[in-house]
Design a protein around this motif. Structure first.
Motif: not given
Length: 283
Positions: A107-111, A118-122, A266-275
């Motif tokens: 989460v830290s790296r992505f932000e 990143v919103t954490l959804v339980r 959210q194609g671009t956001l998801i790709r960057r989060f996966l990285e």
């Protein structure tokens, strides 16, 4: 005049470095492509912005004046984009206890890199939340059936551990073998649990199964000494319940941890989060 942002970024980079080669490296393009971009800009403006020689690059007088305004335009644009990006959120769904330290690092790296949050959804069922599109990425443990058209990225495997009540006879044994679990009543979280009757062949399954619907029900049922549970070891580090005891489990297969997402959102956001997620997994 057909001037595009790529023209301004190319020009300001060359002007800052006083070099086409270093500017091309910064912009991740070839030097001939950069030269063509600058030529297009000068052609659109009908002025010469740069004096070129074999040894150096200088700004012309008009080029120097143009640089001030070009940098101002790009700075204003970057500020506007930053405002928007800070409002952009990727929703990460999880059922219980995000893996540590992976989650914090990812989460830290992505932000930091994306300027998005990143919103954490339980949620008791992250895959159902993904189907309903109330989360963008689901973190899932154990085996599962992903939604149709979903894609899965395996992160790593977590070791398993047994857990029981402080009043359970298992506490006196000191450890439990995977093959011996069948002799104990097994408490299962049927929605998001990683271990259940499906984890054994039909002739080795526990004789008694007690079903619960979420992590809180599961932990309280174990604490009430209705049976034992099996969870990833992260639970031992993160669970503070005074009535629970964790017992080493030998011979158990690891529990996979995966990210699941739908590629059409959210194609671009998801790709960057996966990285960021895969980089954090290797740290």
């Amino acid at each position: 005049m057909d001037v595009e942002l790529r023209h301004l970024r190319a020009f300001t980079s060359v002007a800052r470095h006083r070099s086409f080669s270093r500017a091309a490296e910064e912009l991740l393009i070839t030097q001939p492509a950069l030269s063509r971009t600058i030529a297009q800009l000068e052609g659109s403006l009908s002025v010469r912005l740069l004096d070129r020689s074999s040894r150096h690059v200088d700004l012309t007088d008009i080029g120097g004046e143009f640089l001030v305004h070009a940098e101002r335009v790009l700075a204003s644009l970057d500020q506007a984009l930053a405002v928007v990006r800070h409002q952009v959120t990727l929703r990460l769904g999880f059922s219980w206890l995000l893996p540590d330290p992976w989650a914090q690092q990812a989460v830290s790296r992505f932000e930091e890199n994306i300027a998005a949050s990143v919103t954490l959804v339980r949620t008791d069922d992250p895959l159902q939340a993904l189907r309903q599109r109330t989360v963008d990425v689901a973190l899932v443990r154990g085996g599962f059936d992903p939604p149709r058209s979903a894609r899965t990225v395996h992160l790593y495997d977590e070791p398993r551990i047994a857990v029981c009540s402080e009043r359970c006879d298992l506490t006196r044994l000191g450890q439990l073998d995977w093959a011996d679990v069948q002799h104990w009543p097994l408490i299962v979280n049927t929605v998001s649990g990683t271990t259940g009757p499906w984890s054994w062949s039909s002739d080795q399954r526990p004789e008694q199964i007690i079903e619960t619907a979420n992590y809180d029900e599961w932990s309280e049922t174990v604490a009430a000494n209705r049976g034992i549970g099996i969870v990833p070891e992260v639970a031992q580090r993160r669970t503070q319940h005074p009535a629970l005891r964790f017992i080493p489990l030998t011979g158990a297969p690891p529990s996979p941890v995966s990210l699941v997402y739908l590629p059409d959102t959210q194609g671009t956001l998801i790709r960057r989060f996966l990285e960021a997620a895969t980089q954090a997994e290797h740290e």
